[in-house]
Write a protein that holds these residues in place. Structure first.
Motif, PDB file in Angstrom:
ATOM      1  N   CYS A  26      25.590  57.888  62.135  1.00  0.00           N
ATOM      2  CA  CYS A  26      26.799  58.418  62.629  1.00  0.00           C
ATOM      3  C   CYS A  26      26.525  59.706  63.139  1.00  0.00           C
ATOM      4  O   CYS A  26      25.880  60.679  62.670  1.00  0.00           O
ATOM      5  CB  CYS A  26      27.436  58.473  61.169  1.00  0.00           C
ATOM      6  N   ASN A  29      28.822  62.689  60.688  1.00  0.00           N
ATOM      7  CA  ASN A  29      28.275  63.181  59.223  1.00  0.00           C
ATOM      8  C   ASN A  29      26.900  62.616  58.906  1.00  0.00           C
ATOM      9  O   ASN A  29      26.169  63.038  57.882  1.00  0.00           O
ATOM     10  CB  ASN A  29      29.307  62.680  58.221  1.00  0.00           C
ATOM     11  N   ASP A  31      25.896  59.782  58.040  1.00  0.00           N
ATOM     12  CA  ASP A  31      26.092  59.354  56.509  1.00  0.00           C
ATOM     13  C   ASP A  31      26.052  57.905  56.715  1.00  0.00           C
ATOM     14  O   ASP A  31      26.122  57.061  55.672  1.00  0.00           O
ATOM     15  CB  ASP A  31      27.503  59.753  56.049  1.00  0.00           C
ATOM     16  N   GLY A  32      25.849  57.059  57.951  1.00  0.00           N
ATOM     17  CA  GLY A  32      25.971  55.648  57.894  1.00  0.00           C
ATOM     18  C   GLY A  32      25.631  55.169  59.291  1.00  0.00           C
ATOM     19  O   GLY A  32      24.974  55.972  60.303  1.00  0.00           O
ATOM     20  N   CYS A  54      31.848  54.576  62.495  1.00  0.00           N
ATOM     21  CA  CYS A  54      30.823  54.576  61.481  1.00  0.00           C
ATOM     22  C   CYS A  54      31.451  53.800  60.140  1.00  0.00           C
ATOM     23  O   CYS A  54      32.376  53.937  59.975  1.00  0.00           O
ATOM     24  CB  CYS A  54      30.721  55.887  61.087  1.00  0.00           C
ATOM     25  N   CYS A  57      32.073  56.822  57.031  1.00  0.00           N
ATOM     26  CA  CYS A  57      33.077  57.808  57.159  1.00  0.00           C
ATOM     27  C   CYS A  57      34.307  57.403  57.933  1.00  0.00           C
ATOM     28  O   CYS A  57      35.370  58.152  58.040  1.00  0.00           O
ATOM     29  CB  CYS A  57      32.505  59.296  57.541  1.00  0.00           C
TER      30      CYS A  57
HETATM   31 ZN    ZN Z   1      29.888  58.613  59.335  1.00  0.00          ZN
END
Ligand code: ZN
Length: 69
Positions: A26, A29, A31-32, A54, A57
């Protein structure tokens, strides 16, 4: 001024523009992983829109590109 996140989106778009199956973190962030899916662009069916989303998020971007023949 291009933000670091914008630069990461551009890099992600280059990779996923070539290969929708590529694994790209991602850009927003970190985060993924981005999921890509294609839709025909309604206003010009020779083009597709590749949505990059993503899975964690929900950050998203769209590439408009030539439809694969
Ligand atoms: Zn993300």
């Amino acid at each position: 001024m291009i933000s670091p996140a914008a630069k990461r989106w551009i890099a992600a778009a280059k990779v996923l523009g070539r290969d929708a199956q590529a694994i790209v973190r991602c850009p927003g962030n970190d985060d993924g992983v981005l999921q890509a899916h294609d839709e025909i662009y309604a206003r010009d069916p020779t083009l597709i829109e590749r949505y990059l989303v993503c899975s964690v998020c929900g950050a998203r971007n769209v590439l408009r590109m030539k439809a694969p023949s």
